[in-house]
Scaffold this motif. Structure first.
Motif, short mmCIF file in Angstrom:
data_model
loop_
_atom_site.label_atom_id
_atom_site.label_comp_id
_atom_site.label_asym_id
_atom_site.label_seq_id
_atom_site.Cartn_x
_atom_site.Cartn_y
_atom_site.Cartn_z
N ARG A 154 119.02 15.40 22.07
CA ARG A 154 120.34 14.84 22.36
C ARG A 154 120.49 14.33 23.78
N THR A 155 119.82 14.96 24.73
CA THR A 155 120.02 14.57 26.13
C THR A 155 118.95 13.62 26.64
N GLY A 156 117.79 13.54 25.95
CA GLY A 156 116.72 12.67 26.41
C GLY A 156 115.86 13.26 27.51
N VAL A 157 116.07 14.54 27.86
CA VAL A 157 115.27 15.15 28.93
C VAL A 157 113.92 15.57 28.37
N PRO A 158 112.90 15.70 29.22
CA PRO A 158 111.59 16.14 28.73
C PRO A 158 111.59 17.62 28.35
N LEU A 159 110.68 17.97 27.45
CA LEU A 159 110.57 19.34 26.92
C LEU A 159 109.19 19.89 27.28
N TYR A 160 109.16 20.99 28.02
CA TYR A 160 107.91 21.60 28.49
C TYR A 160 107.73 22.98 27.87
N GLU A 178 102.09 23.13 30.06
CA GLU A 178 101.48 22.01 29.37
C GLU A 178 102.21 20.72 29.71
N ALA A 179 101.58 19.59 29.38
CA ALA A 179 102.24 18.30 29.52
C ALA A 179 103.48 18.27 28.63
N PRO A 180 104.47 17.43 28.94
CA PRO A 180 105.68 17.40 28.12
C PRO A 180 105.36 17.16 26.65
N LEU A 181 106.05 17.89 25.78
CA LEU A 181 105.89 17.68 24.35
C LEU A 181 106.48 16.33 23.94
N GLU A 182 105.90 15.75 22.90
CA GLU A 182 106.49 14.54 22.34
C GLU A 182 107.76 14.93 21.60
N VAL A 183 108.88 14.33 21.97
CA VAL A 183 110.17 14.62 21.34
C VAL A 183 110.54 13.44 20.44
#
Length: 204
Positions: A154-160, A178-183
């Motif tokens: 919903r916010t578009g922020v990266p997920l780690y 880890e590198a950011p997950l693909e959302v």
């Protein structure tokens, strides 16, 4: 108590606690057995159970010392590992916000924190409500919280995803990110949250 003595006492208390036939110990052995594919009474689980209790007792020692641990001390004891740290630090420096997921750590944030550009930390390996997203987890269906994926979608922020492990000496903490997950952001919120949660489960 001096920190070295406190941590020695905590590690010493872990052994007798790990031998008590409590419901928590039985759950731990059952869960570890699922991860390793062995029965809960397997002798192979003994060292892992003791290690889990040592970590938990050290966590309690950290809690007791929480207000006395300086940023400098925490930095000196921590080794940052993994390719996720650089983009995570950049996201924080740019005030773009970020969702950091770990196991059984952190508190639930509000959407407002992300809108301010803050990074928020959530645990995502256990759904306490029973109404989470069902995804494969260690080869079995399990429900994980939808919150981390929902916030990221919903916010578009990266997920780690990050974890911290003590070395055998107990003196150094290795923090791996880890590198950011693909959302997935296809416009179908339910499908996007389910797919992103599945990727999160795989990372965990």
């Amino acid at each position: 108590l001096p920190a070295p003595l406190l941590y020695r006492l905590a590690r010493g208390a872990a052994l007798p606690l790990s031998l008590l036939p409590t419901p928590a110990r039985r759950r731990l052995r059952r869960n570890l057995g699922v991860v390793l594919g062995v029965p809960p009474d397997s002798p192979a689980l003994g060292p892992l159970v003791r290690g889990a209790y040592r970590t938990q007792c050290a966590n309690y020692a950290d809690l007791l010392r929480g207000r006395r641990i300086s940023g400098a001390e925490a930095s000196a004891r921590t080794v940052a590992e993994g390719e996720g740290w650089a983009p995570f630090r950049q996201a924080v420096a740019d005030r773009r916000g970020a969702v950091l997921v770990t196991a059984h750590l952190g508190r639930s944030p509000t959407l407002r924190a992300l809108q301010r550009g803050d990074a928020v930390v959530l645990f995502a390996d256990w759904d306490s409500t029973g109404h989470g997203v069902e995804v494969p987890f260690f080869g079995r269906p399990a429900r994980l919280p939808a919150g981390p994926a929902l916030l990221a979608v919903r916010t578009g922020v990266p997920l780690y995803v990050a974890f911290a492990f003590e070395d055998p000496s107990g003196e150094t903490v290795h923090a791996t990110m880890e590198a950011p997950l693909e959302v997935q952001r296809s416009g179908d919120l339910v499908a996007d949250v389910r797919q992103t949660t599945a990727r999160l489960a795989s990372a965990l």
